[in-house]
Design an enzyme around this catalytic site. Structure first.
Site, mmCIF file in Angstrom:
data_model
loop_
_atom_site.group_PDB
_atom_site.id
_atom_site.type_symbol
_atom_site.label_atom_id
_atom_site.label_comp_id
_atom_site.label_asym_id
_atom_site.label_seq_id
_atom_site.Cartn_x
_atom_site.Cartn_y
_atom_site.Cartn_z
ATOM 1 N N HIS A 1 0.868 -1.178 0.000
ATOM 2 C CA HIS A 1 0.000 0.000 0.000
ATOM 3 C C HIS A 1 0.904 1.227 0.000
ATOM 4 C CE1 HIS A 1 -3.098 2.901 0.869
ATOM 5 N NE2 HIS A 1 -4.018 1.957 0.823
ATOM 6 N N ASP B 1 -6.747 -6.155 2.696
ATOM 7 C CA ASP B 1 -7.429 -7.204 1.942
ATOM 8 C C ASP B 1 -6.889 -8.591 2.311
ATOM 9 O OD1 ASP B 1 -9.094 -5.455 0.275
ATOM 10 O OD2 ASP B 1 -7.179 -4.778 -0.518
#
Length: 384
Positions: free
Chosen positions: A283, A324
């Site tokens: 990320h 996720d």
């Protein structure tokens, strides 16, 4: 338990200078202006500089200084472009209105998260209706014609509108009418025990907001036009439905199927060859690992398949698990349906969408950027 391995957080003088391409005096100026955090030593050559700050400045220096290029770069992980007091990510921490979101998530309910993010003094209750639409899209779309525009409505009215809209989303997700708390309703739907229900609660809170992500930006654009909260949430849901956003956990499950079939190294390389990225890992806002994932996975038991995948990805790409990945772990550990990650993401993030819609309504500004046209231009002259 699974433990996330931290990547390098601090760098020395020589490496910081090399990454930035500047002289020591310039680096010290950045430090004095608060742009780079430093761990000082008596000998300046042995001081350490925060890698995240150095990398951010290096990216900024690498961009073109032309106004058009600066504006274009701001649309893709660029400089902050919308002022908000709702949430931010700074130095690896997710912050909700001045509170550390990871700490807040340990005991807070989604309703408490809504009260905080909406800056609302009254208790928040999502009264799930008896009639339920087949999907969240239909639930919100049915509300739009009956809803009032954001413009001119009080904060109390907007909070009520948001509670109604999210309650209808919960009904579309098959949360039963009369459920007192969102996470309890989901736990009943999925027949979860107390420990699993508490993990769902924490996941909903951790997902509630994440600064100016794609779906939140879509929500704010709709809100800037004065659209009702139900329409703003519908805009957010439309953006969330994309495979690069809310669909990432489903992609993660498909990746795991390939890992089970051919092994982690072959599956990871094949996925990278096809798509150029791996769902569930990395990320841009968390160079040292997604704090949301670290918080949630600290309470989860990882199975051998996911552990092998995590180790392979770290060795191959150097990237760490994101939220996720954590949601996928939760699905596998608690035996949830494959649709559960999207449901959790939708109900959690809708709280943040509503907060941003309210904040945007207060600003009274229309979000209307200009496009940088690169198409053909007519050759004929315009007649005066």
């Amino acid at each position: 338990m699974i433990h996330l391995i931290n990547m390098k957080e601090w760098v020395g003088l020589a490496e910081a200078l090399g990454l930035l391409g500047v002289k020591p005096q310039t680096l010290y100026a950045y430090v004095s202006r608060g742009l780079i955090e430093v761990r000082r030593e008596t000998d300046a050559r042995r001081s350490l500089y925060r890698m995240e700050d150095v990398a951010t400045l290096a990216r900024r220096r690498g961009r073109s200084r032309r106004p058009s290029a600066i504006a274009a770069s701001s649309m893709s992980w660029g400089e902050p472009s919308i002022v908000t007091a709702i949430s931010t990510v700074q130095r690896g921490r997710l912050i909700y209105r001045g509170l550390d979101a990871a700490d807040f998530s340990h005991n807070a309910t989604p309703e408490a998260a809504a009260q905080l993010l909406w800056d609302n003094k009254s208790d928040v209750i999502f009264a799930v209706p008896r009639s339920a639409a087949d999907t969240g899209f239909l639930a919100l779309a049915a509300l739009v014609p009956k809803s009032e525009a954001l413009i001119g409505r009080s904060s109390e009215c907007l909070c009520r509108d948001a509670q109604v809209a999210i309650a209808h989303l919960a009904a579309a997700c098959r949360v039963r009418p009369g459920a007192k708390l969102l996470h309890v309703g989901l736990a009943e739907l999925w027949s979860l025990g107390r420990d699993e229900a508490d993990l769902v609660r924490q996941a909903l809170v951790l997902i509630a907001d994440h600064e100016l992500n794609a779906s939140t930006f879509a929500t704010r654009v709709a809100a800037s036009t004065g659209a009702p909260i139900s329409a703003c949430l519908l805009a957010g849901l439309s953006a969330l439905s994309g495979p690069k956003h809310g669909g990432a956990a489903m992609a993660m499950l498909r990746l795991l199927d390939e890992v089970a079939a051919v092994g982690p190294r072959i599956a990871v390389q094949a996925w990278l060859d096809r798509y150029g990225f791996l769902p569930g890992f990395g990320h841009p806002l968390y160079p040292n690992g997604d704090i949301r994932a670290a918080t949630l996975t600290s309470k989860l038991t990882v199975d051998s398949l996911m552990r092998e995948l995590q180790e392979c990805v770290l060795d191959t790409t150097g990237t760490l698990p994101n939220i996720d990945f954590a949601l996928t772990m939760l699905v596998r550990m608690a035996g949830l349906p494959t649709s559960a990650p999207f449901t959790i993401f939708l109900l959690g993030r809708s709280i943040g969408w509503a907060a941003h819609a309210m904040e945007q309504a207060c600003s009274k500004e229309l979000i209307r950027p200009r496009a940088r046209y690169d198409g053909a231009i007519p050759t004929s002259q315009v007649k005066s």
